[in-house]
Design a protein around this motif. Structure first.
Motif: not given
Length: 314
Positions: A168-174
């Motif tokens: 997910f994009a949220s995990q990549a941002q982290a």
């Protein structure tokens, strides 16, 4: 020693088969490695198990000569230039983990495998402090790579190639907010061929707040992130202009096109070997976005063959 096999044993990295201690294995593998030679870790996705011979990635895509005979059994190490002919080719580490066939369990296990991968990278950096490690992961293997980046406190990652990432994009941002993530050069390889798999991940695996998958891309907001949509004609034309011809898509649904499509692995090889600078690639790629299902629902192409009339105007 062009190819070293290491597996995640929970959160710890261990050599395949347990024939040697990890430290001794890395000492031998890194000894005499030329300064500019790449160090690459290759990470498979779902449905592999290093502990089950018939499911082992070390007999499939992570092998120099895959024993499995199917159209997906493409040797990543060999295609990336790790053939064992010379130490100047660099060091390739085939990283196995227990991804099984249960996607929910494998999604959680990928995060644990990421911690094992982070420890492997730290062990490499302990022996070669000035070297960075390139990561290439397919599907849930991309989640393993991003989880490792998020856990690293040093700028240890060079390139990270995420092929049809099941994340997910949220995990990549982290991961991008970590020390390693801020310095890595990340290539997110996506395609409308993978829309079904992205939808299944969002529909059945996502937890509250996960949001969209990386199949939607992150755009150009991050200076060290590039989305490469390989079913986009202008993108393929841009790659051809850089001297890298990639075959156009020939399927409506395909989760494996980022490595089985002719030209893709050669592109990654050029990237990690410095023949194609990341900054040049990133600046040449057009912004390519398409609505989900646009490839699946597209009308089939029909080519009409008209009879030739000798006196007709040309």
């Amino acid at each position: 020693m062009p190819l070293v096999q290491v597996n995640a044993a929970g959160e710890r990295p261990e050599p395949q088969g347990g024939a040697a201690r990890l430290g001794l294995l890395l000492d031998r593998a890194l000894a005499g490695l030329p300064p500019r030679a790449p160090i690459a870790v290759l990470i498979h996705g779902l449905k592999f198990s290093p502990s089950v011979p018939e499911l082992s990635p070390h007999r499939h895509i992570l092998a120099l000569d895959p024993e499995e005979r199917c159209w997906k059994a493409v040797s990543w190490p060999r295609a990336l230039g790790f053939t064992g002919q010379s130490r100047s080719e660099g060091l390739c580490i085939a990283f196995g983990w227990e991804s099984g066939s249960n996607v929910w369990r494998a999604y959680d296990e990928a995060a644990r495998a990421g911690l094992a991968l982070a420890r492997l990278i730290e062990a490499i950096r302990l022996r070669a402090p000035d070297r960075r490690v390139d990561l290439l992961g397919h599907s849930l293997g991309a989640r393993v790579a991003l989880s490792a980046m998020a856990a690293l406190s040093t700028d240890a990652v060079g390139h990270a190639v995420l092929m049809a990432p099941a994340e997910f994009a949220s995990q990549a941002q982290a991961a991008l907010r970590s020390t390693a993530g801020r310095r890595a050069k990340i290539l997110n390889v996506t395609s409308g061929e993978n829309d079904l798999y992205d939808w299944l991940l969002e529909r059945f695996v996502a937890r509250r707040g996960d949001g969209p998958t990386l199949g939607r891309g992150l755009g150009a907001a991050q200076a060290n992130w590039a989305d490469l949509r390989i079913d986009d004609a202008p993108t393929l034309a841009a790659l051809a202009g850089l001297g890298h011809r990639v075959a156009p898509p020939d399927r409506r649904i395909c989760h494996w096109s980022p490595y089985v499509r002719p030209g893709m692995l050669a592109l990654y090889a050029a990237l990690i070997r410095g023949d194609l600078p990341y900054e040049l690639l990133r600046t040449r790629l057009p912004e390519a976005r398409a609505a989900r299902w646009s490839r699946l629902l597209a009308l089939p192409r029909v080519e009409l063959s008209l009879p030739f009339a000798g006196n007709a105007p040309s």
